[in-house]
Design a protein around this motif. Sequence first.
Motif, PDB file in Angstrom:
ATOM      1  N   GLN A  27      63.241  60.077  45.888  1.00  0.00           N
ATOM      2  CA  GLN A  27      61.705  60.938  44.564  1.00  0.00           C
ATOM      3  C   GLN A  27      61.056  60.989  45.758  1.00  0.00           C
ATOM      4  OE1 GLN A  27      60.513  60.779  42.061  1.00  0.00           O
ATOM      5  NE2 GLN A  27      59.887  59.533  40.804  1.00  0.00           N
ATOM      6  N   LEU A  68      60.380  52.637  39.169  1.00  0.00           N
ATOM      7  CA  LEU A  68      61.459  53.651  38.420  1.00  0.00           C
ATOM      8  C   LEU A  68      62.438  52.746  38.018  1.00  0.00           C
ATOM      9  CD1 LEU A  68      62.660  55.667  41.889  1.00  0.00           C
ATOM     10  CD2 LEU A  68      62.118  56.816  39.636  1.00  0.00           C
ATOM     11  N   GLY A  71      61.357  52.178  34.386  1.00  0.00           N
ATOM     12  CA  GLY A  71      61.606  53.602  33.911  1.00  0.00           C
ATOM     13  C   GLY A  71      59.879  53.965  33.262  1.00  0.00           C
ATOM     14  N   GLN A  73      58.740  56.024  35.964  1.00  0.00           N
ATOM     15  CA  GLN A  73      59.135  57.374  36.827  1.00  0.00           C
ATOM     16  C   GLN A  73      60.415  57.725  36.598  1.00  0.00           C
ATOM     17  OE1 GLN A  73      58.137  57.446  40.471  1.00  0.00           O
ATOM     18  NE2 GLN A  73      56.448  56.534  41.039  1.00  0.00           N
ATOM     19  N   ARG A  74      60.545  59.207  36.339  1.00  0.00           N
ATOM     20  CA  ARG A  74      62.039  59.166  36.691  1.00  0.00           C
ATOM     21  C   ARG A  74      62.269  59.736  38.497  1.00  0.00           C
ATOM     22  NH1 ARG A  74      63.744  59.766  30.924  1.00  0.00           N
ATOM     23  NH2 ARG A  74      62.134  59.724  29.778  1.00  0.00           N
ATOM     24  N   ARG A  79      70.311  58.187  39.944  1.00  0.00           N
ATOM     25  CA  ARG A  79      70.695  57.149  38.632  1.00  0.00           C
ATOM     26  C   ARG A  79      69.903  55.688  38.939  1.00  0.00           C
ATOM     27  NH1 ARG A  79      75.689  57.901  34.638  1.00  0.00           N
ATOM     28  NH2 ARG A  79      76.650  56.748  36.319  1.00  0.00           N
ATOM     29  N   ASP A  86      71.696  54.745  31.509  1.00  0.00           N
ATOM     30  CA  ASP A  86      71.094  55.271  32.444  1.00  0.00           C
ATOM     31  C   ASP A  86      69.595  55.358  31.891  1.00  0.00           C
ATOM     32  OD1 ASP A  86      69.511  57.373  34.325  1.00  0.00           O
ATOM     33  OD2 ASP A  86      71.653  58.573  33.809  1.00  0.00           O
ATOM     34  N   GLY A  88      67.041  57.859  32.849  1.00  0.00           N
ATOM     35  CA  GLY A  88      66.852  58.796  32.263  1.00  0.00           C
ATOM     36  C   GLY A  88      67.855  59.371  31.853  1.00  0.00           C
ATOM     37  N   ASP A  92      61.039  58.652  26.028  1.00  0.00           N
ATOM     38  CA  ASP A  92      60.097  57.508  26.231  1.00  0.00           C
ATOM     39  C   ASP A  92      59.856  56.355  25.329  1.00  0.00           C
ATOM     40  OD1 ASP A  92      59.246  59.025  28.546  1.00  0.00           O
ATOM     41  OD2 ASP A  92      57.515  60.024  27.404  1.00  0.00           O
ATOM     42  N   LEU A  95      62.352  54.281  26.331  1.00  0.00           N
ATOM     43  CA  LEU A  95      61.803  53.205  27.561  1.00  0.00           C
ATOM     44  C   LEU A  95      60.545  52.665  27.535  1.00  0.00           C
ATOM     45  CD1 LEU A  95      61.867  56.522  30.147  1.00  0.00           C
ATOM     46  CD2 LEU A  95      63.443  53.738  29.794  1.00  0.00           C
TER      47      LEU A  95
END
Lengths: 240, 189
Positions: A27, A68, A71, A73-74, A79, A86, A88, A92, A95
Amino acid sequence: MSHAAAPRPAPGPRPAGSRLELRGVSQGYLRRGALRTVLDAVDLALEPGAFVALTGASGAGKTTVLELAAGLQRPVAGRVLLDGADLGALDDARLAELRLTRVGMLFQHHDLIPTLNAAENVALPLLLAGAQRHAALARAERLVERLGIAGRGAELPAELSLGERQRLCVARALVNEPRLLLADEPTAGLDSVAADEVMRLLSELVDEAGLTVLLATHDVRAAAYADRAFRLSGGRLEPA
Amino acid sequence: MSVKYGLLGLLARQAQHGYELKRTFDQLTGGFWELNHGQIYQSLERLAADGLVSYTVEREENAPERKVYDVTERGRAALEEWLAHADARVRPLRDELFIRLAVMADRPVTELRELLAAYRQTYSEHMRTLTRSKQRLARERGAAAAQDRERLEVERLLLEAAIFHCEADLRWLDHCEAELAARQRREAS
């Protein structure tokens, strides 16, 4: 380097916790036109029921790891897997649902709603998830009994000490019976006695529930409540 | 010196034989200051020679005879005198790590950081062990009878002393690490 944290060996209920994995996660942020790497291909695996502390200097990336895992931040690479899913690959809405039902979050700021009383604040995540008001408040009251402020569920946050407010936040983070607790500097700003009470409560409740916990803290006393600790330095994780 | 008065203080509460006294002392200090039997008996002999404790010999069938020690009036006065005059002194700060760091001062920063990291792991593990003991004590205190609570409370405070010391060591290691990392970045640029 890969880091795996095993669950606590202590007797108790079967772990109801999630499995959290970061695989090769990197990141970074743009700062003054240059890319600043915060995490550099980090591998971390928390088995269900593991209680892990993340330490490191301010700005080392502790909060980034928590965001992260939630969820929020991506990653730019790698992964993040929660119970094999996952993050990613989720949109939204999915999540947000996951955070509401499976992830408890605890922050350093006592972000309680000032106009709601102690029990209502604790019950809030249940109400947001669609629970009946009566049942939600009954469960919140039961948790409030555990906080050492029995009989004071009707008081407003301003009437409670900082330590009591933070214990309310612990209860609120756990009221939805999450499977993963993400705690970010939960003892910041507290004196050692109040901080110990918060950590003792937190570790008792997560132990009973068999939760998986990722605790980001620069407080070495708080980190010692975890079964294992890792230190973030230069974007890398090392055992601490 | 403080062992002598520690033993006098325990005997002032209750007459005991040497083995019992060792157990009480170890328990009171939460296992951080364990005395061996030799130290106990040597101290008791000296206290008896100075007239600060007296003893009676207890004989039981099929058992070796035991000396049960009690504090004398003179011993009680000496204890009060010691308690009334706290001798607060700053403890010397001695650690092998300090010597190592001093000797390695001109080595590459990476070597110093590796040394500190190894120490941090050891101290972190120790901190977790102490914290687990603290949690155990809190549970024991919750379930203990009223007369045992004071003892467990003191035991917990002594454990806290060990935790605060360990915390100080860890924070100092973090501080060194941050400074050395900054030095390494400066040297690299």
